[in-house]
Design a protein around this motif. Structure first.
Motif, PDB file in Angstrom:
ATOM      1  N   ARG A 232     -17.725  31.295 -30.752  1.00 54.26           N
ATOM      2  CA  ARG A 232     -18.684  32.428 -31.321  1.00 54.26           C
ATOM      3  C   ARG A 232     -19.022  31.783 -32.670  1.00 54.26           C
ATOM      4  O   ARG A 232     -18.065  31.466 -33.813  1.00 54.26           O
TER       5      ARG A 232
ATOM      6  N   THR B  65     -22.343  33.158 -28.684  1.00 54.69           N
ATOM      7  CA  THR B  65     -21.211  33.054 -28.091  1.00 54.69           C
ATOM      8  C   THR B  65     -21.657  31.943 -26.969  1.00 54.69           C
ATOM      9  O   THR B  65     -22.608  31.701 -26.204  1.00 54.69           O
TER      10      THR B  65
ATOM     11  N   GLU C  98     -16.517  44.556 -26.254  1.00 62.13           N
ATOM     12  CA  GLU C  98     -15.746  43.427 -26.766  1.00 62.13           C
ATOM     13  C   GLU C  98     -14.507  43.638 -27.108  1.00 62.13           C
ATOM     14  O   GLU C  98     -13.657  42.877 -28.050  1.00 62.13           O
TER      15      GLU C  98
ATOM     16  N   SER D 193     -27.602  35.386 -29.257  1.00 65.64           N
ATOM     17  CA  SER D 193     -26.379  35.297 -28.908  1.00 65.64           C
ATOM     18  C   SER D 193     -25.880  34.075 -29.530  1.00 65.64           C
ATOM     19  O   SER D 193     -26.347  33.127 -29.628  1.00 65.64           O
TER      20      SER D 193
ATOM     21  N   ILE E 103     -13.980  29.535 -25.590  1.00 64.60           N
ATOM     22  CA  ILE E 103     -14.907  30.520 -25.759  1.00 64.60           C
ATOM     23  C   ILE E 103     -15.356  30.473 -27.274  1.00 64.60           C
ATOM     24  O   ILE E 103     -14.178  30.404 -28.015  1.00 64.60           O
TER      25      ILE E 103
END
Length: 260
Positions: free
Chosen positions: A191, A171, A119, A169, A189
């Motif tokens: 998070r 994300t 990442e 996860s 995207i």
């Protein structure tokens, strides 16, 4: 409509690479993208122009990708700038196993990338190593939900939500796809419910080369670091066969296939 399947993040693949035509526009959006991905391809030039608070930088490279035979692989060889020429990145995935490797000429050694390092920024750009992994349509467990059509530039576009099945996860990706080509016009995207990056382009960027659809340009923005990278793609070519050295962790940085 929601489905759960072992399927790659092809929205990101299409955002940064190219897909074969004709598109299957009547099929579910992710199935359309799946059918469009060629088994082998070379992109003669991938160009990244990055702007950040510390200044600007650029990088160009040659991309090779392969799908099929139960696995996928990506080889990116850096051509410019001069001090990075010869650097290379390799991603390989088969079944449940995935590997990432980086070669830096200054160190003259291959380093495996894993854990939190996936990442981190790719050569200072708004892209992460995990994006380059997704660039080659990695196969992971994902939950896909189609969210209907919206109007983009006075034409219909399809919305698709993509989330990992892994409950740990945080994300997820919202993709807005052009109906005709199945290429993404926008990716968001998030998070933990917060938007962290976005990719945007326009329909004028949709091109064809040897009967394949691709995006000629687009922009990725990292909203956390305020880094912006302009992505440009040139000249896609398909191949029936590529040398196995492109996918070998010991040899991938030495491959010169298709550079002419």
């Amino acid at each position: 409509m929601r489905t759960s399947r072992r399927f790659g993040l092809r929205a990101l693949l299409a955002a940064l690479c190219a897909v074969a035509a004709p598109a299957f526009a009547a099929a579910p959006a992710l199935e359309c993208m799946k059918h469009n991905v060629p088994e082998t391809l070379r992109m003669r030039q991938l160009q990244l122009q990055t702007e950040s608070a510390s200044g600007s930088s650029h990088m160009t490279g040659t991309v090779y990708a392969r799908t099929g035979d139960g696995g996928v692989a990506l080889n990116l060889q850096v051509d410019e700038p001069h001090d990075l020429r010869g650097a290379a990145f390799l991603f390989r995935q088969r079944d449940q196993n995935e590997e990432m490797y980086l070669f830096m000429p200054a160190l003259n050694r291959v380093k495996r990338i894993s854990g939190a390092a996936t990442e981190t920024s790719f050569f200072g750009s708004a892209l992460k190593y995990s994006d380059l992994k997704a660039l080659n349509a990695m196969y992971v467990d994902t939950e896909v939900e189609e969210r209907g059509e919206i109007q983009v530039e006075n034409a219909p576009a399809r919305q698709v939500s993509i989330k990992p099945v892994d409950s740990e996860s945080k994300t997820s990706t919202l993709a807005v796809l052009d109906v005709k080509s199945c290429l993404p016009l926008r990716l968001e995207i998030t998070r933990a419910g917060r938007k962290v990056r976005e990719f945007t382009t326009e329909r004028a960027a949709i091109r064809q080369d040897e009967d394949r659809w691709y995006l000629a340009y687009g922009t990725m923005r990292d909203l956390e670091t305020q880094v912006t990278t302009r992505i440009q793609m040139k000249e896609l070519r398909g191949f029936d066969k590529m040398p196995v050295s492109l996918w070998n962790p010991s040899l991938f940085h030495q491959a010169a296939f298709g550079k002419k």
